[in-house]
Write an enzyme that holds these catalytic residues in place. Sequence first.
Site, PDB file in Angstrom:
ATOM      1  N   ASN A   4       0.870  -1.174   0.000  1.00  0.00           N
ATOM      2  CA  ASN A   4       0.000   0.000   0.000  1.00  0.00           C
ATOM      3  C   ASN A   4       0.911   1.230   0.000  1.00  0.00           C
ATOM      4  OD1 ASN A   4      -1.742   2.087   0.599  1.00  0.00           O
ATOM      5  ND2 ASN A   4      -2.157   1.418   2.703  1.00  0.00           N
ATOM      6  N   TRP A   5       0.965   1.871  -1.137  1.00  0.00           N
ATOM      7  CA  TRP A   5       1.898   3.001  -1.265  1.00  0.00           C
ATOM      8  C   TRP A   5       1.391   4.287  -0.621  1.00  0.00           C
ATOM      9  CZ3 TRP A   5       4.060   2.783  -6.995  1.00  0.00           C
ATOM     10  CH2 TRP A   5       4.956   1.710  -7.085  1.00  0.00           C
ATOM     11  N   LYS A   6       0.131   4.286  -0.196  1.00  0.00           N
ATOM     12  CA  LYS A   6      -0.450   5.499   0.403  1.00  0.00           C
ATOM     13  C   LYS A   6      -0.241   6.692  -0.538  1.00  0.00           C
ATOM     14  CE  LYS A   6       0.097   3.302   4.801  1.00  0.00           C
ATOM     15  NZ  LYS A   6       0.179   3.387   6.243  1.00  0.00           N
ATOM     16  N   HIS A  90      -9.404   1.219   4.966  1.00  0.00           N
ATOM     17  CA  HIS A  90      -8.110   1.360   5.641  1.00  0.00           C
ATOM     18  C   HIS A  90      -8.275   2.288   6.845  1.00  0.00           C
ATOM     19  CE1 HIS A  90      -3.993   2.545   6.458  1.00  0.00           C
ATOM     20  NE2 HIS A  90      -3.658   1.404   5.895  1.00  0.00           N
ATOM     21  N   GLU A  92      -6.589   4.618   7.967  1.00  0.00           N
ATOM     22  CA  GLU A  92      -6.359   6.045   7.702  1.00  0.00           C
ATOM     23  C   GLU A  92      -7.595   6.682   7.072  1.00  0.00           C
ATOM     24  OE1 GLU A  92      -2.622   5.612   5.647  1.00  0.00           O
ATOM     25  OE2 GLU A  92      -1.695   5.021   7.540  1.00  0.00           O
ATOM     26  N   GLU A 162      -5.368  -4.787  10.569  1.00  0.00           N
ATOM     27  CA  GLU A 162      -4.387  -3.717  10.713  1.00  0.00           C
ATOM     28  C   GLU A 162      -4.617  -2.973  12.016  1.00  0.00           C
ATOM     29  OE1 GLU A 162      -2.424  -2.839   6.757  1.00  0.00           O
ATOM     30  OE2 GLU A 162      -3.796  -1.236   7.266  1.00  0.00           O
ATOM     31  N   GLY A 168       2.572   2.521  10.598  1.00  0.00           N
ATOM     32  CA  GLY A 168       3.475   3.648  10.417  1.00  0.00           C
ATOM     33  C   GLY A 168       4.185   4.068  11.691  1.00  0.00           C
ATOM     34  N   SER A 208       3.559  -1.947  10.182  1.00  0.00           N
ATOM     35  CA  SER A 208       5.016  -2.007  10.356  1.00  0.00           C
ATOM     36  C   SER A 208       5.619  -3.358   9.982  1.00  0.00           C
ATOM     37  CB  SER A 208       5.394  -1.612  11.782  1.00  0.00           C
ATOM     38  OG  SER A 208       5.005  -0.271  12.036  1.00  0.00           O
ATOM     39  N   GLY A 229       2.890  -1.056   4.182  1.00  0.00           N
ATOM     40  CA  GLY A 229       2.906   0.353   3.812  1.00  0.00           C
ATOM     41  C   GLY A 229       4.322   0.802   3.487  1.00  0.00           C
ATOM     42  N   GLY A 230       4.949   1.463   4.445  1.00  0.00           N
ATOM     43  CA  GLY A 230       6.273   2.065   4.251  1.00  0.00           C
ATOM     44  C   GLY A 230       7.287   1.169   3.556  1.00  0.00           C
TER      45      GLY A 230
END
Length: 244
Positions: A4-6, A90, A92, A162, A168, A208, A229-230
């Site tokens: 997930n590149w956000k 998600h 976020e 999640e 993150g 993470s 993600g990251g």
Amino acid sequence: MAGNWKMYKTPAETVQFFEKFRPLVEKSEHCEIVICPPFTNLAAAVDAAKGTRVRVGAQNVAWAKEGAFTGEISGPMISAVGASHAIVGHSERRQYFAETDETVLKRTLAALEFGLTPIVCVGERLEERESGHTEAVLVRQFRNGIAGLTPEQFARIVIAYEPVWAIGTGKTATPEIAADAHRAIRGQVREKFGKEAADAVRILYGGSVKPDNTRTLMAQPEIDGTLVGGASLDAVSFASIVNF
Ligand code: PGA
């Protein structure tokens, strides 16, 4: 294994990522690989992934086919550019953009209607975990959301657990904590859709995930994959997660 590149990368950076990533996962046939870039990079990603097993997904999907919904992107638009998946709900989106259990269900239904595979996210916030309400939150999210699907619709979704406190933040859930939550979710699936559905559904862990913790997470039989993600932004890092 889903990335997930956000809100990161341009189309040009997407092409650069795939140039590096493609050879690293050429032989990776043990899992499905999905990359979810921002909407503006979907076409570039689909093009760059041609001829590989890598699939492309959106990070959200509108609940309607079309209409006066400024800023939304619909399922038919996403599939028209060749993407096959959509992340829905998600944390976020829930936290910053007022997404609710109800809108998550509507978006999940729209993804299914327009031929996309929804990756439906659930997970508790830190205060909910600390006050001992993790399972109650997961049950509520499940009952208000996924439980509204028919068995046929349910068979086509992927679930992602999640925990919000792990996203993150560098704080990964321990494999045992993650597995407990996955068990609770799978228990809900069993109750609602039966044992076969519970055995078959894929539940990804997200929060993470890094190259150095993927193996211990994946060692838990309850964990079927990861939503990253990251660490999915870098081709080498995401490839080493895929190839754990
Ligand atoms: P993270 O994000 O890996 O950067 O924690 C996971 C996610 O939000 O999907």
